[in-house]
Design a protein around this motif. Structure first.
Motif, PDB file in Angstrom:
ATOM      1  N   ALA A 158       0.831  -1.207   0.000  1.00 17.54           N
ATOM      2  CA  ALA A 158       0.000   0.000   0.000  1.00 17.54           C
ATOM      3  C   ALA A 158       0.866   1.257   0.000  1.00 17.54           C
ATOM      4  N   GLU A 159       1.956   1.223   0.753  1.00 15.29           N
ATOM      5  CA  GLU A 159       2.831   2.401   0.829  1.00 15.29           C
ATOM      6  C   GLU A 159       3.527   2.652  -0.495  1.00 15.29           C
ATOM      7  N   LEU A 160       3.994   1.613  -1.142  1.00 16.24           N
ATOM      8  CA  LEU A 160       4.641   1.791  -2.438  1.00 16.24           C
ATOM      9  C   LEU A 160       3.635   2.201  -3.509  1.00 16.24           C
ATOM     10  N   ALA A 161       2.407   1.708  -3.393  1.00 16.07           N
ATOM     11  CA  ALA A 161       1.363   2.136  -4.333  1.00 16.07           C
ATOM     12  C   ALA A 161       1.074   3.627  -4.161  1.00 16.07           C
ATOM     13  N   ARG A 162       1.174   4.118  -2.923  1.00 15.86           N
ATOM     14  CA  ARG A 162       0.920   5.546  -2.662  1.00 15.86           C
ATOM     15  C   ARG A 162       1.922   6.426  -3.392  1.00 15.86           C
ATOM     16  N   VAL A 163       3.209   6.024  -3.395  1.00 16.97           N
ATOM     17  CA  VAL A 163       4.230   6.870  -4.009  1.00 16.97           C
ATOM     18  C   VAL A 163       4.443   6.554  -5.493  1.00 16.97           C
TER      19      VAL A 163
END
Length: 203
Positions: A158-163
């Motif tokens: 989820a965090e990598l999808a955010r950036v």
């Protein structure tokens, strides 16, 4: 700012800006000249890809000094040092500053700095927002929330999808936004590295 803060402490330095601004100005001007003298020999003998300033002059909600103080005390010396670097083939200067740096970014850019790290998520920094605001004028490292790595594969994804949107614009490397905390397992960290590698290769 960073070294002077270490020498006298945040509180003492904050007071010095008001009680003895001439001394603060003299020290910062000296540091600018000192950096240039120290770098002169190295830049004659070594090819340098980029320069990194360490500052840590912001906290979670914003800078530890006002933008007006930055403009008066730091900006002239940034210009002096980055101009020297460019004249010696070092086109890219970065600043490493924790906390929320948004108010100071325009002044760093004016001072010749284009790169920013670590863009702490806990302080409200957002690489996607900065890319929309500054376009390709800036480059970035960081902005992957270090706390997300402890949560496992779902939170890391989820965090990598955010950036991901900022990654795909180029000029941004999604690094952990500071040291990796002790509660992050090796398996989680290796998973993050593999996912980051795949994401970076897709652009």
């Amino acid at each position: 700012y960073g070294f002077l803060r270490d020498w006298v402490g945040v509180e003492n330095l904050s007071v010095m800006f008001y009680d003895d601004p001439n001394l603060v100005g003299d020290i910062m001007e000296y540091l600018g000249e000192f950096y240039i003298k120290v770098l002169s020999k190295a830049l004659r003998e070594v090819r340098v890809d980029f320069a990194m300033f360490w500052e840590d002059m912001c906290y979670k909600t914003g800078p530890l000094i006002s933008p007006a103080m930055f403009k008066e005390f730091l900006l002239p010396n940034y210009k002096k040092v980055t101009s020297f670097l460019r004249s010696n083939g070092v086109e890219l200067s970065w600043v490493d500053c924790d906390g929320n740096i948004e108010e100071l970014i325009p002044f760093w850019i004016e001072g010749g700095v284009r790169g920013f790290y670590p863009l702490e998520v806990a302080a409200g920094m957002d690489a996607n927002k900065l890319r929309k605001e500054y376009g390709q004028e800036i480059v970035m490292w960081g902005n992957v929330d270090k706390r997300a790595l402890a949560g496992g594969t779902i939170t890391i994804d989820a965090e990598l999808a955010r950036v991901e949107p900022a990654v795909k614009t180029g000029g941004f490397i999604p690094l952990v936004d500071h040291g990796v905390p002790d509660d992050v397992s090796l398996s989680n960290y290796l998973y993050y590295l593999e996912k980051r590698k795949r994401l970076s290769q897709e652009i």
